[in-house]
Structure formats: structure tokens, C-alpha cells
Enzyme design. Structure first.
Site, PDB file in Angstrom:
ATOM      1  N   ASN A  87       0.811  -1.220   0.000  1.00 47.54           N
ATOM      2  CA  ASN A  87       0.000   0.000   0.000  1.00 47.54           C
ATOM      3  C   ASN A  87       0.847   1.274   0.000  1.00 47.54           C
ATOM      4  OD1 ASN A  87      -2.481   1.748   0.913  1.00 47.54           O
ATOM      5  ND2 ASN A  87      -0.943   2.036   2.520  1.00 47.54           N
ATOM      6  N   TYR A 153       3.336   9.884 -11.726  1.00 51.54           N
ATOM      7  CA  TYR A 153       2.453   9.086 -10.853  1.00 51.54           C
ATOM      8  C   TYR A 153       1.633   8.092 -11.683  1.00 51.54           C
ATOM      9  CZ  TYR A 153      -0.932   8.164  -7.076  1.00 51.54           C
ATOM     10  OH  TYR A 153      -1.731   7.563  -6.121  1.00 51.54           O
TER      11      TYR A 153
HETATM   12  N1  LIG Z   1      -5.638   8.929  -1.608  1.00 53.12           N
HETATM   13  C1  LIG Z   1      -5.995   8.684  -2.864  1.00 53.12           C
HETATM   14  O1  LIG Z   1      -6.729   9.464  -3.493  1.00 53.12           O
HETATM   15  C2  LIG Z   1      -5.521   7.438  -3.555  1.00 53.12           C
HETATM   16  C3  LIG Z   1      -6.185   7.033  -4.723  1.00 53.12           C
HETATM   17  C4  LIG Z   1      -5.749   5.900  -5.383  1.00 53.12           C
HETATM   18  C5  LIG Z   1      -4.677   5.174  -4.894  1.00 53.12           C
HETATM   19  N2  LIG Z   1      -4.039   5.593  -3.753  1.00 53.12           N
HETATM   20  C6  LIG Z   1      -2.891   4.793  -3.291  1.00 53.12           C
HETATM   21  O2  LIG Z   1      -3.183   4.248  -2.007  1.00 53.12           O
HETATM   22  C7  LIG Z   1      -1.971   4.120  -1.250  1.00 53.12           C
HETATM   23  C8  LIG Z   1      -2.120   4.811   0.095  1.00 53.12           C
HETATM   24  O3  LIG Z   1      -2.447   6.173  -0.140  1.00 53.12           O
HETATM   25  P1  LIG Z   1      -2.819   7.197   1.027  1.00 53.12           P
HETATM   26  O4  LIG Z   1      -3.616   8.272   0.374  1.00 53.12           O
HETATM   27  O5  LIG Z   1      -3.347   6.478   2.213  1.00 53.12           O
HETATM   28  O6  LIG Z   1      -1.352   7.792   1.341  1.00 53.12           O
HETATM   29  P2  LIG Z   1      -0.762   8.528   2.631  1.00 53.12           P
HETATM   30  O7  LIG Z   1       0.319   9.416   2.130  1.00 53.12           O
HETATM   31  O8  LIG Z   1      -1.846   9.144   3.450  1.00 53.12           O
HETATM   32  O9  LIG Z   1      -0.104   7.307   3.440  1.00 53.12           O
HETATM   33  C9  LIG Z   1       0.985   6.627   2.857  1.00 53.12           C
HETATM   34  C10 LIG Z   1       1.831   5.994   3.931  1.00 53.12           C
HETATM   35  O10 LIG Z   1       2.952   5.393   3.260  1.00 53.12           O
HETATM   36  C11 LIG Z   1       4.125   5.684   3.994  1.00 53.12           C
HETATM   37  N3  LIG Z   1       5.305   5.672   3.126  1.00 53.12           N
HETATM   38  C12 LIG Z   1       5.563   6.507   2.085  1.00 53.12           C
HETATM   39  N4  LIG Z   1       6.767   6.240   1.564  1.00 53.12           N
HETATM   40  C13 LIG Z   1       7.282   5.198   2.275  1.00 53.12           C
HETATM   41  C14 LIG Z   1       8.488   4.475   2.224  1.00 53.12           C
HETATM   42  N5  LIG Z   1       9.460   4.758   1.328  1.00 53.12           N
HETATM   43  N6  LIG Z   1       8.693   3.468   3.107  1.00 53.12           N
HETATM   44  C15 LIG Z   1       7.734   3.157   4.030  1.00 53.12           C
HETATM   45  N7  LIG Z   1       6.567   3.835   4.132  1.00 53.12           N
HETATM   46  C16 LIG Z   1       6.338   4.837   3.269  1.00 53.12           C
HETATM   47  C17 LIG Z   1       3.888   7.066   4.582  1.00 53.12           C
HETATM   48  O11 LIG Z   1       4.726   7.322   5.713  1.00 53.12           O
HETATM   49  C18 LIG Z   1       2.394   7.006   4.942  1.00 53.12           C
HETATM   50  O12 LIG Z   1       2.197   6.551   6.260  1.00 53.12           O
HETATM   51  C19 LIG Z   1      -0.855   4.715  -2.133  1.00 53.12           C
HETATM   52  O13 LIG Z   1      -0.218   3.675  -2.827  1.00 53.12           O
HETATM   53  C20 LIG Z   1      -1.618   5.609  -3.088  1.00 53.12           C
HETATM   54  O14 LIG Z   1      -0.934   5.812  -4.286  1.00 53.12           O
HETATM   55  C21 LIG Z   1      -4.445   6.682  -3.059  1.00 53.12           C
END
Ligand SMILES: NC(=O)c1ccc[n+]([C@@H]2O[C@H](COP(=O)([O-])OP(=O)(O)OC[C@H]3O[C@@H](n4cnc5c(N)ncnc54)[C@H](O)[C@@H]3O)[C@@H](O)[C@H]2O)c1
Length: 249
Positions: A87, A153
Site C-alpha cells: 500500500n 504518478y
Molecule cells: N488517496 C488517494 O486518493 C488514492 C487514490 C488511489 C490510490 N491511492 C494509493 O493508495 C496508497 C495509500 O495512499 P494514502 O492516500 O493512504 O497515502 P498517505 O500518504 O496518506 O499514506 C501513505 C503511507 O505510506 C508511507 N510511506 C511513504 N513512503 C514510504 C516508504 N518509502 N517506506 C515506508 N513507508 C512509506 C507514509 O509514511 C504514509 O504513512 C498509495 O499507494 C496511493 O498511491 C491513493
């Protein structure tokens, strides 16, 4: 949704979508390890409150050495993981191609796709060991919508689909299924940092047949189901949780 006795590893579960998934899998009976750059104390507390064992590992998912240590910690503190949710991801700021330098490009690929390869490799022996492993990769509707200012992205998330299909092909004979979920816009701390404009948000929503924001709660039921025995024949799929932006394949 009995996941009792299962051990789940979720990357990026300190906050946002990952944290919701961790809480939900714990409520379904799984013990949970979070691997995140940030401390996962709140997530571990929520897992413990659900009556399960939780472990928070501070590690960078782009570091093979840190991941080898994380895999060993999961094995010794919880047991062999049979569920991996890839994730963790970077929401880079909206940037037009003329301003996307190679450093930004590489950083996006490292965190969003290289990490999924590395984490999957680190946990493969554990996932294979029980004969019913599950890998779930977080893709995004951006791979289909291609919003303005997102070439780095978009590319990283489209690559998640290729990784999912390739791994599904190789790991199926070991009983390991591999699927990807592509949500539309979810309001999380990560999204808030992208500088995404209201126009882009409106443009994405306008493409949805059902025009509502996806919430983390909308995701967790599918993730949990994919982890069950009943879902053992779903593999190599890209599930679009996007209000109908994508119809069919
Ligand atoms: N929020 C959206 O609109 C959305 C939509 C589609 C897909 N996504 C995908 O869902 C996933 C989660 O998104 P989110 O919005 O909850 O993100 P977020 O930024 O709120 O949380 C992401 C987490 O990943 C951790 N992280 C980032 N880089 C890291 C690394 N190198 N090593 C370890 N941990 C790391 C961060 O510390 C954070 O806790 C992502 O892959 C994102 O691309 C999000």
C-alpha cells in the site's frame, strides 16, 4: 470473513488507507504488521484493541536490507505472513512534464513500484509457505484517467498492473493470488499534500457514473474478501473502485 490465524503485512499503514486496512483485517481476525517510514503506534493500538497482535516496523520500503530485517522480525514476532498489502506510496505534487526532472521521476518509481517488487521478494518465502498467500497491490484510477500533471504518478501506477499480472502468473501454482485495487480519489493526508486542484478533483468526479468520493471504508471489504479462501480463484485482476469510470476490463 474469518482471517483468524492469518498474519498480514501492510506497508504504509501508519496513516491513511493502509491504517484503515490494518484495523479492518485485525477485526476480521488477522495479526498485523505495519511497515512504514513513520511510527505505527496508533495502528498497532487499533489492532491490539481489536484483540489481535500488532507490530509496527519503522523501515523504508525501498531498502532491500531494511526489508530483509523486517521480514525476519515478522517471522519471529508473529509467524509467517500469508497476506501482503503493498500500500505504501508517494503522492507526488501535480507537476507538468517540463518540470518533472529525473530525480522526481526516479523517486516516484522507487517508492511506488520498485518497493512493491522489493517487499514482495522479501516476503515471498513466507507467502509461499502456507500455500494460500495473498498479495494485494494499491494501484489507482489515475492509471486510467491520466489526470493533468501526473505523468510520473500515472506511469508508476500503471506499472503496478504489470507487476500484479506477472506475479499472478508465476505464483498461482504455489497458491498465492496477486490482485490490484484502483481507487478513485480518497481524502487522505497523502492526497492533501499533492496540491491537487479543485478542477482536477471535479474532472475526475465528473468521469464517475456514481459521483461520490471513495472512502477508505469502501476499500476494506474488498481487501478482506480477497484474503479469504473463497477468493482463491481471483488472481491477476485489477479491481476498479471508481464509481464506474472504467466499465468492464
Ligand atoms: N488517496 C488517494 O486518493 C488514492 C487514490 C488511489 C490510490 N491511492 C494509493 O493508495 C496508497 C495509500 O495512499 P494514502 O492516500 O493512504 O497515502 P498517505 O500518504 O496518506 O499514506 C501513505 C503511507 O505510506 C508511507 N510511506 C511513504 N513512503 C514510504 C516508504 N518509502 N517506506 C515506508 N513507508 C512509506 C507514509 O509514511 C504514509 O504513512 C498509495 O499507494 C496511493 O498511491 C491513493
Amino acid at each position: 470473513m474469518g482471517l483468524e490465524g492469518r498474519i498480514a503485512v501492510i506497508t504504509g499503514a501508519a496513516r491513511g488507507i493502509g491504517r484503515h486496512i490494518a484495523e479492518h483485517l485485525a477485526r476480521a481476525g488477522a495479526d498485523v504488521a505495519s511497515i512504514d517510514l513513520a511510527p505505527s503506534d496508533d495502528t498497532v493500538a487499533a489492532v491490539t484493541a481489536a484483540g489481535r497482535r500488532g507490530v509496527g516496523i519503522v523501515a523504508d520500503v525501498t531498502s532491500p536490507e531494511a526489508l530483509a530485517a523486517a521480514a525476519e522480525r515478522v517471522r519471529t514476532e508473529l509467524g509467517d505472513a500469508s497476506i501482503l498489502v503493498n500500500n505504501a506510496g508517494l503522492h507526488p505534487r501535480q507537476t507538468l512534464i517540463d518540470d518533472v526532472d529525473y530525480e522526481l521521476w526516479q523517486r516516484t518509481m522507487r517508492v511506488n513500484i520498485d518497493s512493491m517488487f522489493l517487499v514482495s521478494k522479501a516476503f515471498l518465502p513466507q507467502l509461499r509457505s502456507g500455500g494460500s498467500g495473498r498479495i494485494i497491490n494499491m494501484s489507482s484510477s489515475v492509471a486510467n484517467v491520466a489526470p493533468l500533471g501526473g505523468v510520473h504518478y500515472i506511469t508508476s501506477k500503471a506499472a503496478v498492473v504489470g507487476l500484479t499480472r506477472g506475479l499472478a502468473r508465476e505464483l498461482g501454482p504455489d497458491g498465492v493470488t496477486v490482485n490490484a485495487i484502483a481507487p478513485s480519489i480518497v481524502q487522505t493526508p497523502g492526497l492533501a499534500g499533492t496540491g491537487i486542484s479543485p478542477e482536477i478533483v471535479d474532472a475526475v468526479l465528473a468521469q464517475q457514473i456514481v459521483q461520490d468520493f471513495t472512502t477508505p471504508d469502501d476499500l476494506v471489504g474488498l481487501v478482506t474478501y480477497l484474503c479469504t479462501h473463497e477468493a482463491r480463484l481471483f488472481t491477476g485482476q485489477h479491481f476498479h473502485l471508481d464509481g464506474g469510470i472504467v466499465l468492464g476490463d
